[in-house]
Write an enzyme that holds these catalytic residues in place. Structure first.
Site, PDB file in Angstrom:
ATOM      1  N   ASP A  18      55.386  39.203 -33.223  1.00 32.59           N
ATOM      2  CA  ASP A  18      55.323  40.555 -32.650  1.00 32.59           C
ATOM      3  C   ASP A  18      54.044  40.756 -31.846  1.00 32.59           C
ATOM      4  O   ASP A  18      53.010  40.178 -32.168  1.00 32.59           O
ATOM      5  CB  ASP A  18      55.425  41.590 -33.787  1.00 32.59           C
ATOM      6  CG  ASP A  18      55.829  42.958 -33.267  1.00 32.59           C
ATOM      7  OD1 ASP A  18      56.390  43.047 -32.156  1.00 32.59           O
ATOM      8  OD2 ASP A  18      55.572  43.950 -33.974  1.00 32.59           O
ATOM      9  N   HIS A  35      56.308  38.345 -22.916  1.00 35.03           N
ATOM     10  CA  HIS A  35      57.341  37.520 -23.548  1.00 35.03           C
ATOM     11  C   HIS A  35      57.213  36.060 -23.104  1.00 35.03           C
ATOM     12  O   HIS A  35      57.449  35.142 -23.882  1.00 35.03           O
ATOM     13  CB  HIS A  35      58.731  38.066 -23.230  1.00 35.03           C
ATOM     14  CG  HIS A  35      58.991  39.410 -23.859  1.00 35.03           C
ATOM     15  ND1 HIS A  35      58.749  39.660 -25.192  1.00 35.03           N
ATOM     16  CD2 HIS A  35      59.454  40.582 -23.342  1.00 35.03           C
ATOM     17  CE1 HIS A  35      59.056  40.927 -25.469  1.00 35.03           C
ATOM     18  NE2 HIS A  35      59.478  41.504 -24.352  1.00 35.03           N
ATOM     19  N   LEU A 129      61.408  18.324 -37.996  1.00 37.58           N
ATOM     20  CA  LEU A 129      61.209  19.754 -38.242  1.00 37.58           C
ATOM     21  C   LEU A 129      62.551  20.452 -38.049  1.00 37.58           C
ATOM     22  O   LEU A 129      63.248  20.209 -37.067  1.00 37.58           O
ATOM     23  CB  LEU A 129      60.187  20.322 -37.250  1.00 37.58           C
ATOM     24  CG  LEU A 129      59.987  21.845 -37.272  1.00 37.58           C
ATOM     25  CD1 LEU A 129      59.315  22.298 -38.569  1.00 37.58           C
ATOM     26  CD2 LEU A 129      59.153  22.310 -36.077  1.00 37.58           C
TER      27      LEU A 129
HETATM   28  C1  IPE Z   1      60.573  42.489 -34.742  1.00 42.41           C
HETATM   29  O1  IPE Z   1      59.745  43.092 -33.804  1.00 42.41           O
HETATM   30  C2  IPE Z   1      61.557  41.595 -34.040  1.00 42.41           C
HETATM   31  C3  IPE Z   1      61.000  40.415 -33.389  1.00 42.41           C
HETATM   32  C4  IPE Z   1      59.769  40.017 -33.432  1.00 42.41           C
HETATM   33  C5  IPE Z   1      61.946  39.636 -32.667  1.00 42.41           C
HETATM   34  P1  IPE Z   1      60.043  44.566 -33.275  1.00 42.41           P
HETATM   35  O2  IPE Z   1      58.969  44.889 -32.314  1.00 42.41           O
HETATM   36  O3  IPE Z   1      61.436  44.682 -32.790  1.00 42.41           O
HETATM   37  O4  IPE Z   1      59.909  45.415 -34.616  1.00 42.41           O
HETATM   38  P2  IPE Z   1      59.645  46.956 -34.835  1.00 42.41           P
HETATM   39  O5  IPE Z   1      60.474  47.689 -33.841  1.00 42.41           O
HETATM   40  O6  IPE Z   1      58.185  47.170 -34.556  1.00 42.41           O
HETATM   41  O7  IPE Z   1      59.986  47.214 -36.261  1.00 42.41           O
HETATM   42  C1  IPE Z   2      58.078  40.816 -30.007  1.00 44.88           C
HETATM   43  O1  IPE Z   2      57.182  41.480 -29.193  1.00 44.88           O
HETATM   44  C2  IPE Z   2      59.174  40.142 -29.212  1.00 44.88           C
HETATM   45  C3  IPE Z   2      60.483  40.825 -29.282  1.00 44.88           C
HETATM   46  C4  IPE Z   2      60.776  41.816 -30.078  1.00 44.88           C
HETATM   47  C5  IPE Z   2      61.514  40.333 -28.383  1.00 44.88           C
HETATM   48  P1  IPE Z   2      57.395  43.002 -28.780  1.00 44.88           P
HETATM   49  O2  IPE Z   2      58.134  43.042 -27.493  1.00 44.88           O
HETATM   50  O3  IPE Z   2      57.998  43.770 -29.880  1.00 44.88           O
HETATM   51  O4  IPE Z   2      55.907  43.464 -28.538  1.00 44.88           O
HETATM   52  P2  IPE Z   2      55.276  44.869 -28.904  1.00 44.88           P
HETATM   53  O5  IPE Z   2      55.476  45.061 -30.389  1.00 44.88           O
HETATM   54  O6  IPE Z   2      56.002  45.905 -28.117  1.00 44.88           O
HETATM   55  O7  IPE Z   2      53.841  44.727 -28.520  1.00 44.88           O
HETATM   56 MG    MG Z   3      57.210  44.825 -31.448  1.00 44.61          MG
END
Ligand code: IPE
Ligand code: IPE
Ligand code: MG
Length: 250
Positions: A18, A35, A129
């Site tokens: 995240d 991303h 892995l």
């Molecule tokens: C969790 O992150 C999902 C992934 C890392 C793929 P999110 O950004 O979607 O989670 P929330 O919305 O903060 O709970």
């Molecule tokens: C996690 O990073 C990746 C996905 C959920 C696809 P985020 O896109 O949730 O990044 P933040 O949490 O908004 O910074």
């Molecule tokens: Mg996020």
């Protein structure tokens, strides 16, 4: 040089990657750039697991709920998945990585589904892995899917209701052939599970960091491992009982 790896290495590491969006926003760049940087960090994490002898790595790449993000972001992520599936396969094979995807793959477009199938097929014999990519994955959906499979077996007369226990149920959720995750890392500062491996993480150790996923490096991952190595996993028993169990000769 002495082996820098801590003595107790998780067999199965799960990661909630995240913070990609915030990483980009801090730089006043589009979220998609975050991303992209996140995909590079995922590759570094894979190399880290290979180097430390971790046998299974499950990466949360896209949740069932992430489909609700703005169209631009979802479309950009789909392009990125397809590119990664095309560009990374040869390197996965060269590194001896078995790739699998967990989640609702039927929600992806045909090109992505086909690439997922090819990647799984061409790496199924590899064992350095086990890499599991959770894509359109939700833990509740995983449990519901398992319940449906069991209901179908009962309906067809292949299973009796009284035969259903945790071990039978556990054979029908994703990753049933792997040990449950020993350690789950979440980057990005939030301390929640966001519908990741709900069933499989019943006794997983959690490790949270404020670092944003694209900034993660070996040093930070080693911190998580050494923290893990110093924890006592009791599985509901007393400390004394748990120590007795781990001290028993193999
Ligand atoms: C969790 O992150 C999902 C992934 C890392 C793929 P999110 O950004 O979607 O989670 P929330 O919305 O903060 O709970
Ligand atoms: C996690 O990073 C990746 C996905 C959920 C696809 P985020 O896109 O949730 O990044 P933040 O949490 O908004 O910074
Ligand atoms: Mg996020």
């Amino acid at each position: 040089m002495a082996d820098p790896s801590p003595p107790r290495i998780p067999q199965h590491l799960a990661v909630i990657m995240d913070g990609n969006g915030r990483w980009a926003q801090k730089r006043r760049r589009p979220r998609l750039l975050g991303h992209r940087a996140g995909a590079n960090a995922a590759n570094r994490c894979i190399d880290f697991c290979l180097a430390r002898g971790i046998n299974a790595l499950t990466l949360y790449a896209f949740s069932s709920e992430n489909w609700g993000r703005p169209d631009d972001e979802v479309n950009g992520l789909m392009k990125l998945f397809l590119q990664a599936l095309e560009s990374e396969l040869a390197s996965m094979i060269a590194r001896g990585i078995r790739v699998r995807f967990i989640g609702e793959r039927e929600r992806f477009n045909d090109a992505i589904q086909e690439r997922m199938r090819v990647a799984e097929e061409r790496t199924q014999h590899l064992a350095k892995l086990n890499l599991n990519v959770a894509a359109s994955y939700g833990g509740r959906g995983d449990v519901v899917h398992a319940a449906k499979k069991l209901a179908t077996l009962v309906q067809s007369g292949d299973l009796r209701v009284d035969q259903i226990d945790e071990s039978v149920f556990g054979r029908h959720v994703e990753l049933a052939d792997l040990p449950d995750p020993d350690l789950m890392i979440r980057t990005g500062g939030d301390q929640r599970i966001s519908n990741f491996l709900l069933w499989q993480s019943a006794y997983t150790e959690f490790w949270f960091t404020d670092a944003l996923w694209p900034d993660v490096d070996d040093k930070l991952l080693d911190q998580a491992l050494s923290d893990y190595a110093n924890r006592e996993r009791r599985f509901g028993l007393t400390g004394e009982q748990a120590r007795e169990l781990t001290e028993q000769p193999a």
